[in-house]
Design an enzyme around this catalytic site. Structure first.
Site, PDB file in Angstrom:
ATOM      1  N   LYS A  21     -37.820  43.349 -46.989  1.00 40.50           N
ATOM      2  CA  LYS A  21     -36.428  43.560 -46.542  1.00 40.50           C
ATOM      3  C   LYS A  21     -36.171  42.824 -45.225  1.00 40.50           C
ATOM      4  CE  LYS A  21     -36.269  46.407 -49.975  1.00 40.50           C
ATOM      5  NZ  LYS A  21     -36.142  45.721 -51.254  1.00 40.50           N
ATOM      6  N   LYS A  69     -52.395  39.703 -41.319  1.00 39.32           N
ATOM      7  CA  LYS A  69     -52.184  40.159 -39.934  1.00 39.32           C
ATOM      8  C   LYS A  69     -53.431  40.020 -39.051  1.00 39.32           C
ATOM      9  CE  LYS A  69     -48.521  43.604 -40.616  1.00 39.32           C
ATOM     10  NZ  LYS A  69     -48.097  44.971 -40.316  1.00 39.32           N
ATOM     11  N   ASN A  90     -48.290  40.780 -36.010  1.00 39.72           N
ATOM     12  CA  ASN A  90     -47.224  40.779 -37.029  1.00 39.72           C
ATOM     13  C   ASN A  90     -46.066  39.868 -36.627  1.00 39.72           C
ATOM     14  OD1 ASN A  90     -45.865  42.327 -35.060  1.00 39.72           O
ATOM     15  ND2 ASN A  90     -44.726  43.424 -36.631  1.00 39.72           N
ATOM     16  N   GLY A 134     -55.421  53.677 -41.816  1.00 45.76           N
ATOM     17  CA  GLY A 134     -55.263  52.291 -42.251  1.00 45.76           C
ATOM     18  C   GLY A 134     -54.627  51.436 -41.160  1.00 45.76           C
ATOM     19  N   ARG A 160     -64.059  55.586 -42.424  1.00 49.18           N
ATOM     20  CA  ARG A 160     -62.928  54.793 -41.938  1.00 49.18           C
ATOM     21  C   ARG A 160     -62.203  55.533 -40.808  1.00 49.18           C
ATOM     22  NH1 ARG A 160     -57.936  52.632 -45.794  1.00 49.18           N
ATOM     23  NH2 ARG A 160     -57.436  50.813 -44.525  1.00 49.18           N
ATOM     24  N   GLN A 247     -39.417  47.584 -35.388  1.00 44.41           N
ATOM     25  CA  GLN A 247     -40.378  46.484 -35.238  1.00 44.41           C
ATOM     26  C   GLN A 247     -39.641  45.160 -35.415  1.00 44.41           C
ATOM     27  OE1 GLN A 247     -41.746  44.260 -37.721  1.00 44.41           O
ATOM     28  NE2 GLN A 247     -40.333  45.066 -39.249  1.00 44.41           N
TER      29      GLN A 247
END
Ligand code: NAP
Length: 276
Positions: A21, A69, A90, A134, A160, A247
Site C-alpha cells: 500500500k 531489510k 527500511n 520477529g 528466538r 513509518q
C-alpha cells in the site's frame, strides 16, 4: 499527477511488492503537496543488483521490505546507528555530496510504532508487553527502549524469543504465561488475528483489563479480535494501519524535507485497504 523530465522517482524494493500500500500512500502525499515526485513498486529478487540499478537509474530514495531489510545494510554508503542496532533498514535516502550521490539507510518502523502509540500515551517509563519475536517485534522493541519504556517480550518459540530479549536487554516469557503478565501497554507484533484467521487471538479478554493501551500491528482486518476485545475491556486501541502510516510519514518527511500530509496519507491507506 504530472510526470516530466524533472520528476524524482522513489520506490519500494522487495519481493513481492505487488500487495504493498506504500505507492498509494506516498503518491497521495506527493500530489497533496504538489511535489514533482513519484513512487513505484520495484520487485527485486537480487538486492545487490537492485541497489546497483537504483544508483545507475538515479532514483532518489526507496522503502525496503521483506526479504531485503537486513541484506541491504552492507550495500549502503552510510547507515543510521539505530537501524544498525535493530539490524534492519527500511528506508534509503539519496544524498548529493561533493563526492557524488550517496545512499543513506535508516529505519522508520520503530518511529512508526512509537508515533502510533504516542498519539495515545506517553511512552517514557511505561511497561510494554510485546507479543512476538520477529522482525517487527525487534524494531518495535528497540523503538520503545529509545523512548524510555520498559519492554517485556512474550513469544512462542523460546530460542528466538530469548535471543531477541538478550539483544534488547529485556526479560522474556513464554506465551504460556501471557495471561499472567501485566503492564501499561500491550502490542501484538505477531501475525495472529490476520485474515483469514480473524477469530484468533493470543490473550484472553479478561487479561486485557490491566492495560491502558492495546496496539495490534495486524491491519487486515483493521478491527482484529484483539482490538475488539480490548475496546470492550475499556482499553484505548491503536490499529495496525497507524504504524504503517507513521513509518511512511517519517520516510516522506526524510525525502521531501516537508511535513507530511498525515490525514491525506491515512485516507489513502484506509481506501486502499477497503476501510473507507
Ligand atoms: P516475522 O518476522 O515472521 O515474525 C512473526 C512473529 O509472529 C514470530 O515471533 C512468530 O512466532 C509469531 N507468530 C506467528 N504465528 C504465531 C502463532 N500462531 N502463535 C504465536 N506466535 C506466532 O513477521 P514480522 O515481519 O514481525 O510481521 C508480523 C506481522 O506484522 C505480520 O502479520 C505483518 O503483516 C505485520 N506487520 C505490520 C506492520 C505495520 O506497519 N502495521 C509492519 C510490519 C509487519 P515465533 O517467534 O514462534 O516464530
Amino acid at each position: 499527477m504530472r510526470i516530466d523530465g524533472s520528476t524524482k522517482v522513489y520506490g519500494i524494493i522487495g519481493n513481492p511488492v505487488s500487495h504493498s500500500k506504500s505507492p498509494v500512500m506516498h503518491n497521495s502525499g506527493f500530489v497533496a503537496l504538489g511535489e514533482n515526485r513519484v513512487y513505484i513498486p520495484l520487485p527485486v529478487s537480487d538486492v545487490e543488483a537492485g541497489l546497483t540499478g537504483m544508483r545507475g537509474l538515479g532514483l532518489w530514495g526507496a522503502s525496503v521490505t521483506i526479504p531485503h531489510k537486513e541484506a541491504v545494510i552492507s550495500l549502503l554508503d552510510k547507515v543510521d546507528p539505530v537501524a544498525l542496532r535493530i539490524g534492519a533498514v527500511n528506508t534509503i535516502n539519496v544524498i548529493e555530496t561533493s563526492e557524488g550521490r550517496k545512499l543513506h539507510g535508516s529505519n522508520t518502523d520503530w518511529l512508526g510504532s512509537n508515533r502510533a502509540l504516542a498519539e495515545k500515551t506517553d511512552l517514557a517509563a511505561k511497561k510494554v508487553v510485546v507479543l512476538g519475536a520477529g522482525g517487527s517485534a525487534r524494531a518495535i522493541g528497540f523503538g520503545l527502549l529509545e523512548a524510555g519504556a520498559e519492554v517485556v517480550l512474550c513469544s512462542r518459540t523460546e530460542q528466538r524469543g530469548r535471543a531477541l530479549a538478550a539483544d534488547l536487554g529485556c526479560i522474556w516469557y513464554s506465551l504460556d504465561h501471557v495471561d499472567n503478565l501485566s503492564g501499561d501497554i500491550l502490542v501484538n507484533a505477531t501475525s495472529v488475528g490476520m485474515q483469514p484467521h480473524v477469530d484468533k487471538t493470543l490473550i484472553t479478554k479478561n487479561s486485557l483489563a490491566c492495560y491502558t493501551v492495546v496496539m495490534d500491528i495486524v491491519y487486515a482486518p483493521l478491527a482484529t479480535r484483539l482490538l475488539q476485545e480490548a475496546a470492550a475491556m475499556g482499553c484505548i486501541t491503536v490499529n495496525g494501519l497507524e504504524m504503517l502510516l507513521y513509518q511512511g510519514v517519517a520516510q516522506f518527511e526524510l525525502w521531501t524535507g516537508k511535513e507530511a500530509p498525515v490525514d491525506v496519507m491515512r485516507r489513502a491507506l484506509l481506501e486502499a485497504t477497503g476501510n473507507l
